[in-house]
Motif scaffolding. Structure first.
Motif, mmCIF file in Angstrom:
data_model
loop_
_atom_site.group_PDB
_atom_site.id
_atom_site.type_symbol
_atom_site.label_atom_id
_atom_site.label_comp_id
_atom_site.label_asym_id
_atom_site.label_seq_id
_atom_site.Cartn_x
_atom_site.Cartn_y
_atom_site.Cartn_z
ATOM 1 N N PRO A 209 0.718 -1.323 -0.160
ATOM 2 C CA PRO A 209 0.097 0.131 -0.059
ATOM 3 C C PRO A 209 0.927 1.253 0.051
ATOM 4 O O PRO A 209 0.513 2.381 -0.654
ATOM 5 N N THR A 210 1.907 1.289 0.812
ATOM 6 C CA THR A 210 2.848 2.480 0.891
ATOM 7 C C THR A 210 3.341 2.825 -0.704
ATOM 8 O O THR A 210 3.760 3.846 -0.930
ATOM 9 N N ARG A 211 3.563 1.802 -1.194
ATOM 10 C CA ARG A 211 4.348 1.668 -2.669
ATOM 11 C C ARG A 211 3.343 2.448 -3.599
ATOM 12 O O ARG A 211 3.506 3.313 -4.422
ATOM 13 N N GLU A 212 2.014 2.038 -3.549
ATOM 14 C CA GLU A 212 0.894 2.512 -4.318
ATOM 15 C C GLU A 212 0.876 4.140 -4.003
ATOM 16 O O GLU A 212 0.668 4.798 -4.741
ATOM 17 N N LEU A 213 0.919 4.386 -2.902
ATOM 18 C CA LEU A 213 0.814 5.889 -2.448
ATOM 19 C C LEU A 213 1.969 6.708 -2.756
ATOM 20 O O LEU A 213 1.634 7.838 -3.338
ATOM 21 N N LEU A 214 3.305 5.926 -2.887
ATOM 22 C CA LEU A 214 4.128 6.631 -3.370
ATOM 23 C C LEU A 214 4.040 7.023 -5.061
ATOM 24 O O LEU A 214 4.320 8.217 -5.284
ATOM 25 N N ASP A 215 3.715 6.103 -5.716
ATOM 26 C CA ASP A 215 3.172 6.213 -7.018
ATOM 27 C C ASP A 215 2.221 7.168 -7.403
ATOM 28 O O ASP A 215 2.236 7.877 -8.319
ATOM 29 N N ALA A 216 1.137 7.090 -6.520
ATOM 30 C CA ALA A 216 0.103 8.067 -6.658
ATOM 31 C C ALA A 216 0.343 9.350 -6.139
ATOM 32 O O ALA A 216 0.023 10.272 -6.962
ATOM 33 N N LEU A 217 0.706 9.766 -5.228
ATOM 34 C CA LEU A 217 1.066 11.163 -4.488
ATOM 35 C C LEU A 217 2.111 11.711 -4.921
ATOM 36 O O LEU A 217 2.084 13.011 -5.090
ATOM 37 N N LYS A 218 3.244 10.888 -5.413
ATOM 38 C CA LYS A 218 4.858 11.334 -5.799
ATOM 39 C C LYS A 218 5.048 12.641 -5.128
ATOM 40 O O LYS A 218 5.276 13.742 -5.455
ATOM 41 N N PRO A 219 5.420 12.684 -3.769
ATOM 42 C CA PRO A 219 5.671 13.476 -2.628
ATOM 43 C C PRO A 219 7.149 13.927 -3.141
ATOM 44 O O PRO A 219 8.055 13.173 -3.660
ATOM 45 N N LYS A 220 7.390 15.039 -2.751
ATOM 46 C CA LYS A 220 8.837 15.555 -2.703
ATOM 47 C C LYS A 220 9.844 14.577 -2.170
ATOM 48 O O LYS A 220 10.983 14.345 -2.501
ATOM 49 N N TYR A 221 9.386 14.480 -0.867
ATOM 50 C CA TYR A 221 10.414 13.689 0.107
ATOM 51 C C TYR A 221 9.472 12.406 0.574
ATOM 52 O O TYR A 221 8.393 12.521 0.839
ATOM 53 N N TRP A 222 10.030 11.462 1.015
ATOM 54 C CA TRP A 222 9.283 10.443 1.848
ATOM 55 C C TRP A 222 10.370 9.943 2.746
ATOM 56 O O TRP A 222 11.417 9.370 2.571
ATOM 57 N N PHE A 223 9.793 9.950 4.128
ATOM 58 C CA PHE A 223 10.623 9.547 5.204
ATOM 59 C C PHE A 223 10.049 8.352 5.789
ATOM 60 O O PHE A 223 8.816 8.041 6.057
ATOM 61 N N ALA A 224 10.954 7.278 6.273
ATOM 62 C CA ALA A 224 10.551 6.057 7.008
ATOM 63 C C ALA A 224 11.445 5.471 7.953
ATOM 64 O O ALA A 224 12.593 6.241 8.166
ATOM 65 N N ALA A 225 11.167 4.478 8.541
ATOM 66 C CA ALA A 225 12.152 3.941 9.441
ATOM 67 C C ALA A 225 12.039 2.415 9.508
ATOM 68 O O ALA A 225 11.920 1.808 8.549
ATOM 69 N N HIS A 226 11.624 1.580 10.530
ATOM 70 C CA HIS A 226 11.304 0.408 10.816
ATOM 71 C C HIS A 226 12.363 -0.851 10.662
ATOM 72 O O HIS A 226 12.450 -1.652 11.653
ATOM 73 N N LEU A 227 13.066 -0.532 9.545
ATOM 74 C CA LEU A 227 14.049 -1.632 9.203
ATOM 75 C C LEU A 227 15.454 -1.350 9.974
ATOM 76 O O LEU A 227 16.379 -1.840 9.610
ATOM 77 N N HIS A 228 15.475 -0.245 10.786
ATOM 78 C CA HIS A 228 16.801 0.031 11.438
ATOM 79 C C HIS A 228 17.988 -0.003 10.815
ATOM 80 O O HIS A 228 19.233 -0.760 11.097
ATOM 81 N N CYS A 229 17.980 0.885 9.610
ATOM 82 C CA CYS A 229 18.976 1.283 8.836
ATOM 83 C C CYS A 229 18.782 2.525 8.202
ATOM 84 O O CYS A 229 17.815 2.664 8.023
ATOM 85 N N LYS A 230 20.006 3.019 7.823
ATOM 86 C CA LYS A 230 19.980 4.223 7.025
ATOM 87 C C LYS A 230 19.918 4.017 5.534
ATOM 88 O O LYS A 230 20.891 3.230 5.053
ATOM 89 N N PHE A 231 18.925 4.491 4.982
ATOM 90 C CA PHE A 231 18.942 4.018 3.471
ATOM 91 C C PHE A 231 18.400 5.255 2.734
ATOM 92 O O PHE A 231 17.315 5.697 3.168
#
Length: 500
Positions: A209-231
């Protein structure tokens, strides 16, 4: 505007503020806003601790309660979304957002707000396919099962975010969007997290679902966490809505948790409208969407459909100018978010007065109050038609829960089990991979001094290379997103090893 981005806070709020203070003194700057990407752990008391789905050794009060009680004051305006390690009972009181403590604002299950002319959206929780199509049925006392399902994202929040047409500057999620690793340095990612390789090869890393939101909204930035690494990654979007091809890109950054030697903090310099103060404002388009889709709210544990192109009812809830004007009138043309924080000692029920005030003003339902039987639609306004809280032309179809024991109304006649299949999702567009570029190279983070702190969840410690502690500057440009397809997708495939 200087914005500090934090990965997983895990309750270490005082340590995060201390780190920001050190950066401000070192670089002679002033941070205007702190954004936390989940696992905030807004625990006020022991009851909140028991509502957290974490092992006993990680069930610690930490420092949020000091800011809640007023013992300490948050030195920076703070926004956060929920993750999978949260005081669920506290956040459930604020389904549509609100002040978790003075100067600390929770965006809600999903939401969009404005800060100094910058439009920030957020989606709380993580994706699990078996709960995605259910209603918001969890309430206290939580079971071990509902203690976890309560932080799983639901289709209604994603559906609402898909109605947005105006450009989003910053989007927040706890989960990574699925396939985001293909747009960054995947070799470096596997160096830090070699056990990601199997999920990457099988397309299981991240959230659909977040991938679909990424493709639909096309924001300037997208920030996340959860997987405990910098990427870091850059996703190129193309739009052919107009005669000329319009190129857009999303700069993605995920950060680590707040621990020594971890890359958990990033400072961004984001231009904003100098004529607007750095205060929180409601977003008119989002308020209108909440108002228009209130009848789709579901508080049952059964699976259900939301309206789509084949339905006889409305399925596109992008608000018209007339609808937005009507909502603006509800707020008396004042979209400032009020400073109406109130402590738990000042209200006896589980219904937070902030949410009550917001829902009454917008003429929508409080999900928690509905669950507790303390809310009736007929009490909203005489001008609003009374609807059942689970209204949808699909709710009473052959779709029902796969686990009959979870149904709230166990005395009613249970529907026969019928299999159902949603349309297969379309393949994501192929984007050219971005390797070494200015965004990826400049995304450096703050490393904590080496102090003794226990790991806050099961995570394999990986060596991190030292990086420079510089501040990056990224422009926010106003663009118009393409018109979106609101077709339903198939989220029913379940992976046994989905990350919790």
């Amino acid at each position: 505007m200087k914005i500090a981005i934090e990965g997983c806070a895990h309750g270490e709020l005082q340590q995060i503020y201390n780190t920001i203070n050190l950066i401000e003194k070192r670089d002679n700057i002033k941070v205007d806003l702190l954004i936390c990407c989940g696992d905030f752990q807004a625990t006020r008391n022991n009851e909140d601790l028991l509502a957290m789905a974490v092992p006993l050794k990680y069930r610690q009060m930490c420092t949020f309660h000091k800011y809640y009680t007023g013992e300490l004051v948050a030195p920076v305006l703070t926004l956060f979304i929920g993750g999978n390690h949260e005081a669920s009972n506290h956040l459930q009181e604020l389904s549509y957002g609100g002040w978790a403590a003075p100067n600390i604002y929770y965006i809600g299950l999903a939401g969009v707000i404005n800060v100094g002319g910058i439009r920030i959206g957020g989606l709380s929780g993580i994706y699990k396919s078996n709960d995605y199509m259910r209603g918001r049925f969890e309430k206290q006392p939580y079971t071990e099962q509902t203690k976890r399902s309560i932080y799983h994202i639901r289709q209604l929040e994603v559906f609402r975010l898909k109605q947005l047409q105006q450009p989003i500057d910053i989007m927040l999620s706890h989960d990574w969007p699925q396939g985001i690793e293909n747009h960054g340095n995947v070799k470096q990612l596997l160096k830090y997290k070699p056990f990601f390789e199997t999920d990457i090869n099988e397309g299981k890393l991240g959230s659909k679902p977040t991938r679909e939101l990424l493709d639909a909204l096309k924001p300037k930035y997208w920030f996340a966490a959860h997987l405990h690494c910098k990427f870091a990654a850059i996703v190129n979007h193309t739009s052919d809505d107009n005669e000329e091809m319009e190129k857009k890109c999303t700069k993605f950054l995920s950060l680590d948790k707040c621990l020594p030697k971890k890359r958990f903090l990033q400072i961004l310099d984001v231009p904003h409208d100098d004529s607007k103060s750095i205060n929180l404002m409601y977003d008119l388009e989002w308020l209108s969407i909440l108002h228009l889709t209130n009848h789709l709210l579901n508080i049952n544990s059964n699976m259900y459909y939301l309206p789509g192109p084949s339905a006889s009812e409305r399925y596109d809830f992008t608000p018209t100018e007339e609808e937005k004007t009507a909502v603006l009138n509800m707020f008396s043309h004042d979209l400032r978010i009020p400073n109406n924080f109130i402590t738990l000692e000042n209200y006896k029920s589980k219904i937070n007065p902030q949410t009550t005030t917001f829902c009454e003003k917008l003429c929508i339902d409080d999900p928690l109050a509905l669950l507790l039987g303390q809310w009736s639609r007929s009490n909203l306004t005489e001008n609003e038609p009374e609807m059942d809280s689970t209204f949808s032309s699909f709710v009473n179809s052959t779709v029902c829960s796969n686990n009959e024991d979870e149904l709230i109304d166990k005395t009613s006649e249970k529907l026969p089990m019928s299999p159902f299949v949603l349309p297969e999702p379309k393949n994501d567009s192929t984007f050219s991979n971005i390797n070494e570029n200015s965004f990826l190279n400049n995304c450096s983070s703050i490393i904590m001094p080496n102090t003794s702190t226990e790991e806050s969840c099961e995570d394999v410690h990986q060596p991190q290379d030292a990086v420079e502690n510089n501040v990056i500057n990224i422009e926010v440009n106003n663009t118009t997103p393409k018109t979106k397809s609101l077709k339903r997708r198939n989220y029913q495939q379940t992976y046994e090893n989905d990350c919790e």
